[in-house]
Design a protein around this motif. Structure first.
Motif, PDB file in Angstrom:
ATOM      1  N   LEU A 161     -18.522 -48.562  29.031  1.00  0.00           N
ATOM      2  CA  LEU A 161     -17.978 -49.159  30.256  1.00  0.00           C
ATOM      3  C   LEU A 161     -17.994 -50.684  30.176  1.00  0.00           C
ATOM      4  O   LEU A 161     -17.006 -51.360  30.481  1.00  0.00           O
ATOM      5  N   ALA A 162     -19.119 -51.233  29.753  1.00  0.00           N
ATOM      6  CA  ALA A 162     -19.247 -52.688  29.734  1.00  0.00           C
ATOM      7  C   ALA A 162     -18.422 -53.310  28.608  1.00  0.00           C
ATOM      8  O   ALA A 162     -17.943 -54.447  28.730  1.00  0.00           O
ATOM      9  N   SER A 163     -18.248 -52.581  27.505  1.00  0.00           N
ATOM     10  CA  SER A 163     -17.407 -53.101  26.420  1.00  0.00           C
ATOM     11  C   SER A 163     -15.966 -53.253  26.902  1.00  0.00           C
ATOM     12  O   SER A 163     -15.302 -54.256  26.618  1.00  0.00           O
ATOM     13  N   ALA A 164     -15.496 -52.241  27.653  1.00  0.00           N
ATOM     14  CA  ALA A 164     -14.132 -52.321  28.197  1.00  0.00           C
ATOM     15  C   ALA A 164     -14.025 -53.481  29.188  1.00  0.00           C
ATOM     16  O   ALA A 164     -13.023 -54.208  29.218  1.00  0.00           O
ATOM     17  N   PHE A 170     -13.126 -60.654  30.554  1.00  0.00           N
ATOM     18  CA  PHE A 170     -13.510 -61.934  29.962  1.00  0.00           C
ATOM     19  C   PHE A 170     -12.817 -62.200  28.631  1.00  0.00           C
ATOM     20  O   PHE A 170     -13.173 -63.143  27.932  1.00  0.00           O
ATOM     21  N   ASN A 171     -11.876 -61.330  28.286  1.00  0.00           N
ATOM     22  CA  ASN A 171     -11.100 -61.513  27.074  1.00  0.00           C
ATOM     23  C   ASN A 171     -11.972 -61.640  25.828  1.00  0.00           C
ATOM     24  O   ASN A 171     -11.687 -62.421  24.915  1.00  0.00           O
ATOM     25  N   ILE A 172     -13.070 -60.894  25.809  1.00  0.00           N
ATOM     26  CA  ILE A 172     -13.939 -60.897  24.629  1.00  0.00           C
ATOM     27  C   ILE A 172     -13.495 -59.746  23.731  1.00  0.00           C
ATOM     28  O   ILE A 172     -13.605 -58.579  24.110  1.00  0.00           O
ATOM     29  N   GLN A 173     -12.974 -60.063  22.571  1.00  0.00           N
ATOM     30  CA  GLN A 173     -12.531 -59.030  21.636  1.00  0.00           C
ATOM     31  C   GLN A 173     -13.735 -58.530  20.862  1.00  0.00           C
ATOM     32  O   GLN A 173     -14.598 -59.305  20.472  1.00  0.00           O
ATOM     33  N   ASN A 174     -13.812 -57.239  20.644  1.00  0.00           N
ATOM     34  CA  ASN A 174     -14.896 -56.641  19.868  1.00  0.00           C
ATOM     35  C   ASN A 174     -16.283 -57.098  20.342  1.00  0.00           C
ATOM     36  O   ASN A 174     -17.095 -57.610  19.560  1.00  0.00           O
ATOM     37  N   PRO A 175     -16.562 -56.930  21.624  1.00  0.00           N
ATOM     38  CA  PRO A 175     -17.834 -57.427  22.188  1.00  0.00           C
ATOM     39  C   PRO A 175     -19.068 -56.835  21.502  1.00  0.00           C
ATOM     40  O   PRO A 175     -19.112 -55.649  21.211  1.00  0.00           O
ATOM     41  N   LYS A 176     -20.039 -57.702  21.254  1.00  0.00           N
ATOM     42  CA  LYS A 176     -21.287 -57.310  20.592  1.00  0.00           C
ATOM     43  C   LYS A 176     -22.220 -56.671  21.602  1.00  0.00           C
ATOM     44  O   LYS A 176     -22.553 -57.290  22.621  1.00  0.00           O
ATOM     45  N   VAL A 224     -22.707 -57.816  25.541  1.00  0.00           N
ATOM     46  CA  VAL A 224     -23.090 -56.741  26.448  1.00  0.00           C
ATOM     47  C   VAL A 224     -24.538 -56.364  26.145  1.00  0.00           C
ATOM     48  O   VAL A 224     -24.904 -56.224  24.979  1.00  0.00           O
ATOM     49  N   VAL A 225     -25.367 -56.243  27.179  1.00  0.00           N
ATOM     50  CA  VAL A 225     -26.714 -55.717  26.997  1.00  0.00           C
ATOM     51  C   VAL A 225     -26.848 -54.471  27.872  1.00  0.00           C
ATOM     52  O   VAL A 225     -26.635 -54.518  29.077  1.00  0.00           O
ATOM     53  N   VAL A 226     -27.155 -53.348  27.214  1.00  0.00           N
ATOM     54  CA  VAL A 226     -27.250 -52.059  27.904  1.00  0.00           C
ATOM     55  C   VAL A 226     -28.687 -51.819  28.344  1.00  0.00           C
ATOM     56  O   VAL A 226     -29.620 -52.006  27.563  1.00  0.00           O
ATOM     57  N   ALA A 227     -28.848 -51.415  29.606  1.00  0.00           N
ATOM     58  CA  ALA A 227     -30.192 -51.185  30.129  1.00  0.00           C
ATOM     59  C   ALA A 227     -30.175 -50.021  31.112  1.00  0.00           C
ATOM     60  O   ALA A 227     -29.151 -49.722  31.721  1.00  0.00           O
ATOM     61  N   ASP A 228     -31.324 -49.371  31.271  1.00  0.00           N
ATOM     62  CA  ASP A 228     -31.456 -48.465  32.402  1.00  0.00           C
ATOM     63  C   ASP A 228     -31.496 -49.347  33.654  1.00  0.00           C
ATOM     64  O   ASP A 228     -31.849 -50.536  33.578  1.00  0.00           O
ATOM     65  N   GLY A 229     -31.121 -48.782  34.805  1.00  0.00           N
ATOM     66  CA  GLY A 229     -31.025 -49.585  36.025  1.00  0.00           C
ATOM     67  C   GLY A 229     -32.343 -50.153  36.506  1.00  0.00           C
ATOM     68  O   GLY A 229     -32.359 -51.128  37.261  1.00  0.00           O
ATOM     69  N   LEU A 329     -11.368 -45.765  25.764  1.00  0.00           N
ATOM     70  CA  LEU A 329     -12.568 -46.028  24.954  1.00  0.00           C
ATOM     71  C   LEU A 329     -13.520 -44.836  25.016  1.00  0.00           C
ATOM     72  O   LEU A 329     -14.140 -44.457  24.016  1.00  0.00           O
ATOM     73  N   LEU A 330     -13.615 -44.257  26.202  1.00  0.00           N
ATOM     74  CA  LEU A 330     -14.497 -43.107  26.412  1.00  0.00           C
ATOM     75  C   LEU A 330     -14.027 -41.924  25.574  1.00  0.00           C
ATOM     76  O   LEU A 330     -14.823 -41.253  24.908  1.00  0.00           O
ATOM     77  N   GLU A 331     -12.717 -41.712  25.601  1.00  0.00           N
ATOM     78  CA  GLU A 331     -12.159 -40.555  24.907  1.00  0.00           C
ATOM     79  C   GLU A 331     -12.304 -40.686  23.398  1.00  0.00           C
ATOM     80  O   GLU A 331     -12.591 -39.714  22.702  1.00  0.00           O
ATOM     81  N   GLY A 332     -12.129 -41.911  22.903  1.00  0.00           N
ATOM     82  CA  GLY A 332     -12.191 -42.106  21.457  1.00  0.00           C
ATOM     83  C   GLY A 332     -13.591 -42.351  20.925  1.00  0.00           C
ATOM     84  O   GLY A 332     -13.777 -42.538  19.726  1.00  0.00           O
TER      85      GLY A 332
END
Lengths: 346, 346
Positions: A161-164, A170-176, A224-229, A329-332
């Protein structure tokens, strides 16, 4: 034309700030059409304080207001409230593109899930904040408060979700992407983190770059930093607290002596630029990701500029087709083929 | 006389910074007797660079050094290393009062548990950091990294351990305790937080004041904030990152133009005071609470002043009888009678 619903009664400074913010946004973007939900008289009175383009504004009268003390599941039943009425309009009318609110976060999450609904396949929506970083850009922290308890699959979806959003907003291509953890090494953290690490590593379309520590949110090179809420919320508020403390001490010290006051006169511009770079509100709100349309939570204490930024953010992600991008993105991603790791872990 | 062991080889700047810090501390406190563990020649060479009181220094030759890449459980077996040798001395010699290291945190926690041992009744030791707050004092964050996974009983003990430390280390009477959570209301958080809330509320001798949000660590009026080691670590590092970013931006902006540079000259003192108030290292290290003697972790990048502060902190908690205070508070807490809540939750 982009139609955006604004919850005119949400937030500490409503309806003054919400209406003023909507007018401000409409001036900056001529494609916007704003639907204000709220008590008609009060909202109209605020609108009348400004010069605004009448052909691009509409008020939907909502007699009720959600109280910050309302339990979210009860709040959702207040159909006459500005927020819940907004969600029903957003759901029913195809031509309305997004919703912005500075009201109760809990009611927004409940309304988003129960009324608007999730994108097919998404387990839970997540609240994604954009945090200023040392590169002069933002780091997306997802989730920062919607889900106190998370599972592997949810954390993996948060990354998607956050990568999309990084691309569309923010027009960030290939976000880390980084996984928030208590250390950088692969084996760090609890079993949830260790297994999520393995899963993220195998996802297609995601540029996973390993574990992120708390300091990496503002200082690292992750997009992107992924975290539990739970820990995401702790991180977000800890940084906010630190920022406020430093700016407070600065303010006090900078007026503590004649010498400091003189110095301040010379440094005004630099200090203003600094505050600008560190402004948590500049992006305008946190996006509730995973719903069928963009829903944005603006800070409860939002000023007109903050609301305008949130509306601008909503318009940007709509223009850049965030929702279809998430679906794709989710599907692929191949996440559904990782059930071996996910089932062992859960 | 207070005998303190200093791991002379631990940290990025060892043995220069560790030895210089020990000498500095010995000048500030004439009661100190310092035992330096490390490679004798190297340590003696550093000592010889300073004027020091030979009657209050001793070197224990340790040929080995723990590498930051050593797995903690393996590191513990390196009996000839400066840190592990230190733990054995601390355990065996009654007259040695505390240990200070800037080396590997993992090896320190392992050594503390496996060699020195826990206070009777303590489930797990916790790493307690002292964080500068808006009142000009410190807030103790416990645990900030020793235990990624926690249970109710552990979190309750962390409250007890840090309350005793607040009194012995910072002379805070009746310290206010908060539980780190994703909201202030009683029902907030996951089941672990909800049940721990109930337990903390019933503990004797603990001044529990409810949930603390991330921002309350630096801005609130809590003296102690209790956290699991995962979210505590995330909070600590998030605040460090935010602080570093702001100070970095400030530095850049303050030299960005002639006007700013002139301003800086007038504000030098104010900026110095500000940095002083926000210095995460001023207290000197995180205390590993719950062990039979005080063990202090100084930052890996410790300078001589940081090491000296850590030694001073060790001397203070020893003088104020931290360990007996913990034993007493633990015994009188009534935690063992709360098994009904604890067993349901676990």
């Amino acid at each position: 034309m982009i139609k955006i619903l604004v919850d005119a009664m949400g937030g500490d400074n409503a309806p003054q700030a919400t209406v003023a913010g909507a007018v401000l946004a409409s001036r900056q973007d001529k494609e916007l059409y704003i639907i204000l939900t709220g008590r008609k008289d009060a909202v109209q009175a605020e609108l009348d304080k400004h010069k605004y383009d009448k052909s691009r504004f509409e008020i939907v009268d909502c007699p009720d207001v959600i109280d910050m003390n309302d339990v979210p599941t009860e709040a959702v039943k207040k159909k006459g409230s500005s927020l819940i009425q907004g969600f029903w309009l957003l759901k029913k009318q195809d031509d309305i593109n997004a919703l912005v609110t500075a009201g109760s976060t809990g009611a927004m999450i409940a309304g988003g899930q129960l009324i608007l609904g999730r994108i097919r396949g998404v387990k839970r929506p997540a609240l994604c904040a954009a945090i200023p970083n040392s590169r002069g850009g933002v780091t997306l922290l997802n989730d920062c408060g919607a889900n106190a308890e998370c599972k592997i699959e949810m954390l993996c979806q948060f990354a998607i979700l956050a990568s999309a959003y990084a691309k569309a907003g923010f027009n960030i291509q290939n976000p880390k992407v980084g996984l928030l953890n208590n250390g950088a090494e692969e084996h760090k953290g609890d079993p949830l983190r260790q297994q999520t690490y393995q899963c993220l590593n195998k996802l297609n379309g995601i540029n996973f770059a390993g574990n992120a520590e708390g300091r990496d949110i503002m200082l690292g090179d992750f997009d992107v930093v992924v975290a539990d809420g739970f820990s995401g919320n702790v991180a977000l508020k800890s940084m906010e607290g630190c920022g406020k403390l430093i700016l407070g001490v600065m303010k006090k010290e900078f007026s503590s002596s004649l010498s400091s006051k003189i110095g301040y006169l010379f440094m005004r511009k630099a200090i203003k630029r600094m505050r600008g770079q560190l402004d948590f509100d500049k992006v305008g709100g946190a996006l509730l990701l995973g719903l069928k349309k963009p829903v944005i939570k603006s800070h409860g204490s939002s000023k007109p500029e903050t609301i305008a930024n949130s509306i601008k953010n909503a318009a940007t992600v709509h223009r850049n087709a965030l929702i279809p991008a998430i679906e794709q993105l989710l599907e692929g991603s191949g996440l559904d083929q990782l059930s071996e790791i996910i089932n062992v872990g859960e």
